[in-house]
Scaffold this motif. Structure first.
Motif, mmCIF file in Angstrom:
data_model
loop_
_atom_site.group_PDB
_atom_site.id
_atom_site.type_symbol
_atom_site.label_atom_id
_atom_site.label_comp_id
_atom_site.label_asym_id
_atom_site.label_seq_id
_atom_site.Cartn_x
_atom_site.Cartn_y
_atom_site.Cartn_z
ATOM 1 N N UNK A 218 -3.872 10.217 1.051
ATOM 2 C CA UNK A 218 -4.645 9.400 0.118
ATOM 3 C C UNK A 218 -3.663 8.486 -0.606
ATOM 4 N N UNK A 219 -3.690 7.202 -0.283
ATOM 5 C CA UNK A 219 -2.744 6.245 -0.841
ATOM 6 C C UNK A 219 -1.984 5.540 0.271
ATOM 7 N N UNK A 220 -1.455 4.370 -0.023
ATOM 8 C CA UNK A 220 -0.721 3.578 0.966
ATOM 9 C C UNK A 220 0.775 3.874 0.853
ATOM 10 N N UNK A 221 1.337 4.533 1.871
ATOM 11 C CA UNK A 221 2.759 4.902 1.853
ATOM 12 C C UNK A 221 3.582 4.019 2.786
ATOM 13 N N UNK A 222 2.993 2.960 3.290
ATOM 14 C CA UNK A 222 3.677 2.087 4.250
ATOM 15 C C UNK A 222 4.972 1.520 3.665
ATOM 16 N N UNK A 223 6.078 1.742 4.363
ATOM 17 C CA UNK A 223 7.372 1.214 3.946
ATOM 18 C C UNK A 223 7.990 1.904 2.744
#
Length: 338
Positions: A218-223
Motif C-alpha cells: 500500500x503506497x508507491x515505493x518505486x525508486x
C-alpha cells in the motif's frame, strides 16, 4: 534504611554482555565504578535454578538486568528467583530491566480457549516483589496496563533515527519507511516522522501462524530505498518475503530495522540469502555467533540508553526525555556523526 550513593545492578545469564556494557556506561556517567553485584545463578542436576547473592544489598536500589528471551522459561525463572532473593535480603526497591519482554506476543485472546500469557507473566513479576519495570519496544503498548506497578517503555526508534541519519545521510530524500503489517503502522509512523520520510504498508494475509499467504504493498515505493520497521524478527520469513514484494513493486533497495532480533530457526540463513541489503537489530537479545558473523546483519547497542534510563529512575528524573533526539544524541556521542 541505610543506602549507598550508587544504584546497584545484578544480572542473570540471559544477556551478560549487555549488563556489563550498561555497568560500564553508568560508570562513565557517574565517574565512579558501577559494577555488577556478585552473585551466582546456577542449575541443579534436575534443572532447578538456584541464586545466591554474595554482596550486601540491604537498603539498596536494585536493578535486575534480564531479557526473557530464548530459553524464555529459564530466563523468566531466573528473573523471578533473583527478585525473590533480593526482596528477602531487604533491598529497598527492586526494578526489573527487561530489554526484551518475552511472551509479549500473547497479549490478547486470538480465539476461544487461549490464554493471555503476557498478563500472567506481569502478575508473576509483581507477585515476586518487583516494584518497577523498564523495558524496550513492547510488542503492544497496552501491555503496560497489565502491570499494577510503573512500567517505563523505551523506544528503539530514536536510536534507529540516529543510525539512519548517519548511514543514509546522502539519500534521505529517497527513503521510504515501510510497516510489514497493518498492526505495526504506529511504530513505523513514529520513525517516519523522526526522519521526515513517507510511509508505506505491506498488507499480509496469514492463513496460519508461520505462513504468509499473500502480500500487497500500500503506497508507491518505486525508486525508493525502503526501510522495513518492526519490533520482532523471529524466523524472518515475513521480513524476507516483504523485501521481495517491495523490490517487485519497484523499490531500489531494501533494508530493515528491527528492535528485537529473536532470530530463531532458519532466520540467519534466510536473512543472509535474502534480497535485503542489511538487517539492523539491537542487542536487547544476546546475539548468537551466527548473527554476529552474518555479513548483512548489523547490531546497534542499547547500553547507552538503558544506562541513562536506570540513572534517571534512580535519580527520580524523567525517562521520557530519552525519547527526544536532542537528549539521546549526546548519549551516543562519538558513535554517530552530527
Amino acid at each position: 534504611m541505610p543506602r549507598t550513593s550508587e544504584p546497584k545492578l545484578i544480572s542473570g545469564n540471559a544477556n551478560m554482555p549487555l549488563a556489563k556494557a550498561i555497568a560500564r556506561r553508568m560508570s562513565l556517567h557517574r565517574g565512579v565504578n558501577v559494577g555488577l553485584v556478585e552473585a551466582r545463578v546456577e542449575r541443579f542436576n534436575d534443572g532447578e535454578i538456584f541464586v545466591e547473592v554474595f554482596d550486601n544489598v540491604r537498603g539498596e536500589d536494585m536493578f535486575i538486568i534480564q531479557s526473557t528471551s530464548n530459553p524464555a522459561n529459564d530466563n523468566l525463572m531466573e528473573l523471578l528467583i533473583m527478585a525473590d532473593a533480593l526482596r528477602r535480603s531487604s533491598a529497598a526497591r527492586v526494578t526489573a530491566v527487561l530489554p526484551y519482554f518475552g511472551y509479549a506476543r500473547q497479549d490478547r485472546r486470538t480465539k476461544a480457549r487461549t490464554p493471555i500469557t503476557a498478563k500472567m507473566v506481569a502478575n508473576m513479576l509483581v507477585g515476586t516483589g518487583i516494584e518497577r519495570v523498564l523495558t524496550m519496544d513492547l510488542h503492544a503498548a497496552q501491555i503496560q496496563g497489565f502491570f499494577d506497578i510503573p512500567v517505563d517503555n523505551l523506544y528503539a526508534s530514536p536510536v534507529f533515527a540516529l543510525d539512519i541519519k548517519d548511514h543514509f545521510k546522502d539519500q534521505m530524500s529517497d527513503l521510504m519507511i515501510v510497516s510489514p503489517d497493518v498492526g505495526g503502522v504506529a511504530r513505523a509512523r513514529e520513525l517516519a516522522k523522526r526522519i521526515n520520510s513517507p510511509l508505506a504498508i505491506v498488507d499480509k494475509r496469514r492463513e496460519k501462524p508461520g505462513e504468509v499467504a499473500e502480500m500487497t504493498v500500500i503506497g508507491d515505493v518505486t525508486g525508493k530505498t525502503c526501510l522495513i520497521v518492526d519490533d520482532i524478527c523471529d524466523t524472518a520469513g515475513t521480513l524476507c518475503k516483504a523485501a521481495e514484494v517491495l523490490l517487485e513493486n519497484g523499490a531500489k533497495e531494501v533494508h530493515s530495522y528491527i528492535s528485537h532480533g529473536v532470530m530463531s530457526g532458519p532466520a540467519v540463513e534466510r536473512v543472509t540469502n535474502s534480497v535485503m541489503k542489511s538487517l539492523v537489530i539491537t542487542d536487547s537479545i544476546q546475539p548468537t555467533p551466527e548473527v554476529k558473523n552474518a555479513a548483512n546483519i548489523r547490531i546497534v547497542p542499547t547500553a547507552p540508553v538503558f544506562a541513562q534510563a536506570i540513572l534517571n529512575i534512580w535519580n527520580g528524573t524523567s525517562v521520557s526525555s530519552l525519547f527526544e533526539a536532542d537528549t539521546l544524541g549526546p548519549i551516543y556521542d562519538g558513535m554517530y556523526t552530527p
